[in-house]
Design a protein around this motif. Structure first.
Motif, PDB file in Angstrom:
ATOM      1  N   PHE A 201       8.260   2.781 -15.624  1.00 14.84           N
ATOM      2  CA  PHE A 201       8.905   2.983 -14.519  1.00 14.84           C
ATOM      3  C   PHE A 201       8.720   2.034 -13.580  1.00 14.84           C
ATOM      4  O   PHE A 201       8.027   1.091 -13.813  1.00 14.84           O
ATOM      5  N   GLU A 202       9.653   1.957 -12.606  1.00 14.27           N
ATOM      6  CA  GLU A 202       9.618   0.956 -11.383  1.00 14.27           C
ATOM      7  C   GLU A 202       8.891   1.693 -10.553  1.00 14.27           C
ATOM      8  O   GLU A 202       8.881   2.606  -9.956  1.00 14.27           O
ATOM      9  N   MET A 203       7.821   0.625  -9.724  1.00 17.61           N
ATOM     10  CA  MET A 203       7.022   0.904  -8.874  1.00 17.61           C
ATOM     11  C   MET A 203       6.738  -0.180  -7.853  1.00 17.61           C
ATOM     12  O   MET A 203       6.787  -1.372  -8.328  1.00 17.61           O
ATOM     13  N   LYS A 204       6.529   0.027  -6.553  1.00 17.13           N
ATOM     14  CA  LYS A 204       6.141  -0.870  -5.540  1.00 17.13           C
ATOM     15  C   LYS A 204       4.907  -0.637  -5.395  1.00 17.13           C
ATOM     16  O   LYS A 204       4.355   0.279  -4.943  1.00 17.13           O
ATOM     17  N   ASP A 205       3.997  -1.682  -5.626  1.00 18.82           N
ATOM     18  CA  ASP A 205       2.455  -1.901  -5.273  1.00 18.82           C
ATOM     19  C   ASP A 205       2.215  -2.794  -4.348  1.00 18.82           C
ATOM     20  O   ASP A 205       2.495  -3.703  -4.704  1.00 18.82           O
ATOM     21  N   LEU A 206       1.356  -2.338  -3.189  1.00 20.72           N
ATOM     22  CA  LEU A 206       1.021  -3.155  -2.273  1.00 20.72           C
ATOM     23  C   LEU A 206      -0.616  -3.252  -2.182  1.00 20.72           C
ATOM     24  O   LEU A 206      -1.258  -2.076  -2.243  1.00 20.72           O
ATOM     25  N   TYR A 207      -1.123  -4.477  -2.390  1.00 21.58           N
ATOM     26  CA  TYR A 207      -2.676  -4.617  -1.958  1.00 21.58           C
ATOM     27  C   TYR A 207      -3.037  -5.384  -0.653  1.00 21.58           C
ATOM     28  O   TYR A 207      -2.455  -6.522  -0.539  1.00 21.58           O
ATOM     29  N   THR A 208      -3.881  -4.974  -0.071  1.00 18.96           N
ATOM     30  CA  THR A 208      -4.237  -5.308   1.245  1.00 18.96           C
ATOM     31  C   THR A 208      -5.760  -5.809   1.282  1.00 18.96           C
ATOM     32  O   THR A 208      -6.828  -5.077   0.701  1.00 18.96           O
ATOM     33  N   PHE A 209      -6.195  -6.802   1.712  1.00 20.08           N
ATOM     34  CA  PHE A 209      -7.589  -7.287   1.837  1.00 20.08           C
ATOM     35  C   PHE A 209      -7.898  -7.411   3.288  1.00 20.08           C
ATOM     36  O   PHE A 209      -7.116  -8.405   3.872  1.00 20.08           O
ATOM     37  N   HIS A 210      -9.142  -7.346   3.644  1.00 14.76           N
ATOM     38  CA  HIS A 210      -9.562  -7.484   4.991  1.00 14.76           C
ATOM     39  C   HIS A 210     -11.004  -7.495   5.311  1.00 14.76           C
ATOM     40  O   HIS A 210     -11.749  -7.701   4.303  1.00 14.76           O
ATOM     41  N   LYS A 217      -8.446   0.153   7.960  1.00 12.94           N
ATOM     42  CA  LYS A 217      -7.730   1.248   8.681  1.00 12.94           C
ATOM     43  C   LYS A 217      -6.634   1.126   9.227  1.00 12.94           C
ATOM     44  O   LYS A 217      -5.703   2.002   9.270  1.00 12.94           O
ATOM     45  N   THR A 218      -6.561  -0.046  10.103  1.00 12.43           N
ATOM     46  CA  THR A 218      -5.293  -0.204  10.860  1.00 12.43           C
ATOM     47  C   THR A 218      -4.084  -0.536  10.237  1.00 12.43           C
ATOM     48  O   THR A 218      -3.129  -0.118  10.265  1.00 12.43           O
ATOM     49  N   THR A 219      -4.273  -1.427   8.906  1.00  5.71           N
ATOM     50  CA  THR A 219      -3.315  -1.624   8.119  1.00  5.71           C
ATOM     51  C   THR A 219      -2.983  -0.505   7.318  1.00  5.71           C
ATOM     52  O   THR A 219      -1.712  -0.204   7.167  1.00  5.71           O
ATOM     53  N   TYR A 220      -3.771   0.440   6.958  1.00  3.97           N
ATOM     54  CA  TYR A 220      -3.536   1.757   6.282  1.00  3.97           C
ATOM     55  C   TYR A 220      -2.580   2.422   7.043  1.00  3.97           C
ATOM     56  O   TYR A 220      -1.505   3.124   6.663  1.00  3.97           O
ATOM     57  N   GLU A 221      -2.804   2.668   8.301  1.00  2.00           N
ATOM     58  CA  GLU A 221      -1.844   3.391   9.157  1.00  2.00           C
ATOM     59  C   GLU A 221      -0.410   2.677   9.403  1.00  2.00           C
ATOM     60  O   GLU A 221       0.519   3.388   9.239  1.00  2.00           O
ATOM     61  N   GLU A 222      -0.541   1.471   9.377  1.00  4.89           N
ATOM     62  CA  GLU A 222       0.862   0.692   9.530  1.00  4.89           C
ATOM     63  C   GLU A 222       1.633   0.917   8.044  1.00  4.89           C
ATOM     64  O   GLU A 222       2.961   1.125   8.189  1.00  4.89           O
ATOM     65  N   VAL A 223       1.027   1.084   7.077  1.00  5.09           N
ATOM     66  CA  VAL A 223       1.895   1.186   5.801  1.00  5.09           C
ATOM     67  C   VAL A 223       2.186   2.573   5.650  1.00  5.09           C
ATOM     68  O   VAL A 223       3.289   3.013   5.098  1.00  5.09           O
ATOM     69  N   LEU A 224       1.254   3.559   6.266  1.00  4.51           N
ATOM     70  CA  LEU A 224       1.779   4.985   5.970  1.00  4.51           C
ATOM     71  C   LEU A 224       3.145   5.204   7.000  1.00  4.51           C
ATOM     72  O   LEU A 224       4.078   5.691   6.563  1.00  4.51           O
ATOM     73  N   GLU A 334     -12.704  -5.977   2.246  1.00  2.43           N
ATOM     74  CA  GLU A 334     -12.379  -4.581   2.249  1.00  2.43           C
ATOM     75  C   GLU A 334     -11.007  -4.545   1.833  1.00  2.43           C
ATOM     76  O   GLU A 334     -10.181  -5.513   2.224  1.00  2.43           O
ATOM     77  N   MET A 335     -10.487  -3.496   0.985  1.00  3.24           N
ATOM     78  CA  MET A 335      -9.157  -3.401   0.289  1.00  3.24           C
ATOM     79  C   MET A 335      -8.576  -2.031   0.552  1.00  3.24           C
ATOM     80  O   MET A 335      -9.155  -1.026   0.655  1.00  3.24           O
TER      81      MET A 335
END
Length: 476
Positions: A201-210, A217-224, A334-335
């Motif tokens: 299957f085709e998937m978009k996966d984003l990984y963030t490092f802080h 948590k700030t980025t978490y809300e941005e991605v949501l 933090e990820m």
């Protein structure tokens, strides 16, 4: 052969058009000549009769399957290559590429950078995080000729974390946001419903490092919010629900669901008192809203199309993904990780929007927005052909419509039958060239197929363009 040139401000002025022969090209300035030649060579009309569409056998009556799976098979959107594995056909691929473009735009808006990671994932990395054994039989495992172990990646936390960890002394500004849209693999025990439960299957996966949990948590809300933007642009009715972190791990998780009473495999609860939503795993112990303690909960079946995880140091610590502070001390990153099921959204959207008999795409990702349907073979055939080609070129000259038009040139079939086929295949708009179009300039008709085939008649070419410019929604 001729080139069709349109000179107008499409929103303010009526259509002024002329045709230009090959011989007349020599009278143009070199820059204009180059433009016209490009149009001649690359603006060949797209005709339905020339398109490759492989319809597949529809599951027999009584077999449990989804509406969208039947429609995709019957209309040649995909072809089953093996159990849970599909070849995406031309129109299906066009829709997928449009969906990917929307996702790319929303990822770029939050500062994410696109990369491409390998599908072959080394066993050694998964052993470091303990997931080689934890994933069990869902992993497609293999060995190379040197007996080194690999899996076909169902997710890429280990690969991307090692990538960032290799830059121990990096001076990049945090946060780092890396994403990809690629094939994923999962050895489903019983694949079903096409892309809704498949092995590839085709998937978009984003990984963030802080640097800090607060930044993560700030980025978490941005991605949501970015995920909400994607689903809102598709005009899909979705629910964001608190979720269990499962095998991915972490301290916080949310899922995005499309309500689907028929075949939805997830159970989501919504609180009628405060609006809180959570999945079954969060609420299965005590069916009580964790936000307001109310027991006035409503449950429904849904299809999960997106998932977000606040990972903490689950992967960065064992894989030694660090950063240096201003005083040159090393700290663990933090990820966060975030997935969108791209091929699942493609099919799930049709599942919830269609009436069971006809494909209905989210308007923005319909493979083609407009189908031109000329009169069937008979009298004035040459005139109908001329009107059809001129209309096609006029629509093609509008930047927002370019590439979105196809001609249904199956002239042995009646207009009515082809309108029915257009509805079956999910074209949002049809422009009909009937007998009136030969008799007078305002003889064209536009049918909004997604609005119960609402018809606008007695239109000129200019008014057809104005109508479509106002109503067609394309990915720009």
């Amino acid at each position: 052969m001729s080139v069709y040139i349109c000179k107008q401000n499409w929103k303010m002025k009526p259509l002024v058009a002329c045709t230009l022969s090959w011989r007349a090209l020599s009278t143009l300035l070199p820059s204009n000549r180059k433009l016209m030649l490009r149009r001649l060579l690359h603006n060949r009309p797209k005709r339905l009769s020339e398109m490759f569409q492989k319809a597949s056998d529809i599951p027999k009556e009584g077999e449990t399957t989804s509406v969208s799976h039947k429609l995709f098979l019957a209309n040649g959107i995909y072809y089953p290559s093996s159990l849970g594995v599909f070849t995406l056909m031309p129109q299906g691929l066009r829709a997928l590429q449009k969906l990917i473009k929307i996702i790319d735009q929303e990822m770029e808006a939050i500062g994410a950078e696109k990369i491409q990671m390998p599908s072959l994932v080394p066993q050694r990395l998964w052993e470091k995080t303990g997931r080689w054994e934890a994933m069990g039989s869902e992993l497609f495992r293999l060995q190379d000729r040197h007996q080194r172990g690999y899996c076909l990646g169902p997710t890429h936390e280990e690969i991307v974390t090692e990538l960032v960890a290799s830059q121990l002394n990096f001076h990049h500004r945090l946060p780092i946001k890396l994403y990809q849209i690629t094939k994923k693999f999962r050895d489903e025990p019983l694949p079903h419903h096409g892309f809704l439960r498949s092995r590839e299957f085709e998937m978009k996966d984003l990984y963030t490092f802080h640097a800090t949990e607060e930044d993560a948590k700030t980025t978490y809300e941005e991605v949501l919010q970015a995920y909400e933007n994607v689903l809102n642009r598709l005009q899909l009715d979705f629910v964001k629900a608190e979720a269990d972190t499962g095998l991915i791990g972490g301290s916080q998780s949310h899922e995005f669901h499309l309500k689907c009473p028929g075949i939805g495999e997830d159970t989501v609860y919504t609180c009628n008192s405060c609006g809180y939503s959570g999945n079954k795993e969060v609420l299965e112990v005590d069916i009580k809203c964790p936000s307001c303690s109310s027991q006035d909960l409503e449950s429904f079946n849904a299809i999960e199309v997106g998932h977000a995880f606040l990972l903490g140091q689950k992967y960065s610590k064992p894989l030694e993904a660090m950063y240096r502070t201003e005083d040159q001390k090393s700290r663990v990153l933090e990820m966060g990780c975030y997935g969108l099921g791209v091929s699942r959204i493609l099919q799930a959207s049709v599942e919830v929007l269609s009436d069971g008999k006809h494909i209905r795409w989210p308007r923005m990702i319909a493979p083609y927005q407009i189908v031109i349907i000329p009169q069937k073979k008979g009298a004035s055939e040459a005139r109908f052909k001329e009107i059809t080609e001129n209309l096609y070129q006029a629509l093609q000259s509008v930047p927002s419509l370019q590439g979105e038009i196809v001609i249904d040139d199956r002239l042995s079939i009646t207009i009515g039958r082809r309108v029915v086929d257009a509805k079956l295949q999910g074209f949002p708009y049809a422009v009909v060239i009937g007998n009136k179009a030969v008799e007078r300039e305002d003889g064209l008709e536009v049918i909004d197929i997604y609005a119960d085939c609402k018809s606008s008649t007695d239109l000129t070419v200019s008014s057809v363009i104005d109508y479509l410019c106002q109503n067609v929604k394309c990915v720009q």
